[in-house]
Scaffold this motif. Sequence first.
Motif, short mmCIF file in Angstrom:
data_model
loop_
_atom_site.label_atom_id
_atom_site.label_comp_id
_atom_site.label_asym_id
_atom_site.label_seq_id
_atom_site.Cartn_x
_atom_site.Cartn_y
_atom_site.Cartn_z
N ASP A 53 -10.43 -8.27 -7.18
CA ASP A 53 -10.18 -7.36 -8.53
C ASP A 53 -8.73 -7.47 -8.97
O ASP A 53 -7.76 -7.31 -8.18
CB ASP A 53 -10.83 -6.05 -8.37
N THR A 78 -6.52 -6.89 -5.74
CA THR A 78 -6.76 -6.05 -4.37
C THR A 78 -7.29 -6.80 -3.37
O THR A 78 -8.14 -7.71 -3.50
CB THR A 78 -7.99 -4.93 -4.82
N TYR A 110 -12.67 -3.01 7.12
CA TYR A 110 -12.11 -3.01 5.63
C TYR A 110 -13.31 -2.78 4.57
O TYR A 110 -14.43 -3.20 4.98
CB TYR A 110 -11.45 -4.03 5.36
N ARG A 112 -9.85 -1.97 0.65
CA ARG A 112 -9.51 -0.86 0.85
C ARG A 112 -9.57 -0.56 2.39
O ARG A 112 -10.72 -0.96 2.97
CB ARG A 112 -10.35 0.29 0.20
N GLY A 168 -13.96 -4.18 -3.50
CA GLY A 168 -12.93 -4.57 -4.73
C GLY A 168 -12.31 -5.89 -4.33
O GLY A 168 -11.15 -6.07 -5.21
N CYS A 169 -12.35 -6.58 -3.35
CA CYS A 169 -11.50 -7.78 -2.97
C CYS A 169 -11.70 -8.69 -4.03
O CYS A 169 -12.68 -9.24 -4.55
CB CYS A 169 -12.23 -8.52 -1.72
N ASN A 196 0.39 2.21 -5.72
CA ASN A 196 1.10 0.84 -5.75
C ASN A 196 1.78 0.60 -6.95
O ASN A 196 2.81 0.11 -7.02
CB ASN A 196 -0.05 -0.56 -5.57
N HIS A 232 0.89 -1.32 0.15
CA HIS A 232 0.02 -0.02 0.21
C HIS A 232 0.91 1.32 0.03
O HIS A 232 1.32 1.76 0.88
CB HIS A 232 -0.97 0.13 1.29
N VAL A 270 -6.35 -5.53 -10.78
CA VAL A 270 -6.25 -3.91 -10.98
C VAL A 270 -5.19 -3.48 -11.73
O VAL A 270 -5.24 -2.55 -12.48
CB VAL A 270 -6.31 -3.24 -9.51
N ARG A 295 -5.59 1.85 -1.03
CA ARG A 295 -6.07 0.54 -1.55
C ARG A 295 -4.91 -0.28 -1.39
O ARG A 295 -3.72 -0.16 -1.57
CB ARG A 295 -6.18 0.54 -3.05
N TYR A 296 -5.17 -1.69 -0.66
CA TYR A 296 -4.25 -2.66 -0.50
C TYR A 296 -4.11 -3.64 -1.31
O TYR A 296 -4.98 -4.37 -1.65
CB TYR A 296 -4.56 -3.28 0.97
N ASP A 297 -3.09 -3.75 -2.06
CA ASP A 297 -3.06 -4.78 -3.24
C ASP A 297 -2.05 -6.01 -2.86
O ASP A 297 -1.09 -5.68 -2.16
CB ASP A 297 -2.53 -4.31 -4.61
#
Length: 369
Positions: A361, A214, A354, A217, A358-359, A198, A188, A363, A318-320
């Motif tokens: 996805d 993802t 959280y 978020r 978008g879990c 990211n 992130h 991206v 956003r945490y990827d």
Amino acid sequence: MSENEPNRVRAAREACGMSQVELAEAANLSRQSVGAIEAGRATPAVDVALRLARALHCRVEDLFAVPSGELRIEAEPASAVPTGRVALAHVGGRWVAYPLSGEAMRLAADAIVARAPGRRGRVEVELVRPRAEAQGNLVVMGCAAALGVLADRLSTRAGAGRCVWLPRSSTQALAALAAEHTHVAGVHLVDGRTGEANVPDVRKHTGAALVLITLARWEAGLLLAPGNPRKIRGAADLGRRGLRLVAREAGSGARRLLERELQRAGLPATLADAAPVRASGHLEVAQAIASGAGEVGVATRDAALAFGLEFVPLAEERYDLAIPRALLADPRVLRFLDAMTSAAFRRELSSLGYDVRGCGDRVAELAAA
């Protein structure tokens, strides 16, 4: 060992003057198990064989006909030369050893270090779990506490191997991914020039073909003691004299956010360098404030919830998860992504604060450099 002799456990036991009951107690086994092993009716797992050998003051090879290399393997240390207990994973076609210390001590060891590094920098480790189990391990590095929750859930589900979560900052996780010391890296990091999440940092730190997927978020902000006794309302209050600031390590997303907010408030970013309290993860920031060691720090809302702290939001991030494209068809990764996107896990993440819309996805897809 004679052709009709299943193993040498009985001979070694009698040579030591031990009864089956005494050997069972020394090896933390039942007497019936010892009897079955001596008679050849049961084949001990690697950890059981090691306990018997230690109780009888000999090597496993002295007790059982073990194929060459079955108990000991060479591994590349993932960080400083490990000693004692280590977790293992098969990454990039080779074994990697991870020292179990700090937060990682919660993990069950796969092996113990048997010999210091040789000329190639490899260590020799002695397995305490079956090799096939260690080979099924999936290593995930990142600072999101949700990864620990997911690892716990996944490791209790049916299926080969387990998920090994090692808390690391975003840049540490990306460096490990570039070195092929992890399968998955959590990140992130918001680019200060473009504001893009990211992708710029992943491109900067790695050169492989990767996919960004993802996890969720989250809100990042200031964590404060219950009741906010210092009446801190934002980053502009962080310049107060005597304030015990808790700062994350350089290269972490939280540290980058702190420095950016300090600059926006007209304060020097070097305040982060001078912070009297340091922490290496979101939960450590929260723990430091909850214990009174610090008064304010940047972390995520779920960390504040976990310790009952006040929270002042600063940004949504956003945490990827960065995953090598070549691993997307790996059964370990497929199992991980399946658990991550399950309805049950998404509900659990939502309860922790959280945003999971978008879990799962995909991206971004990055070509090899």
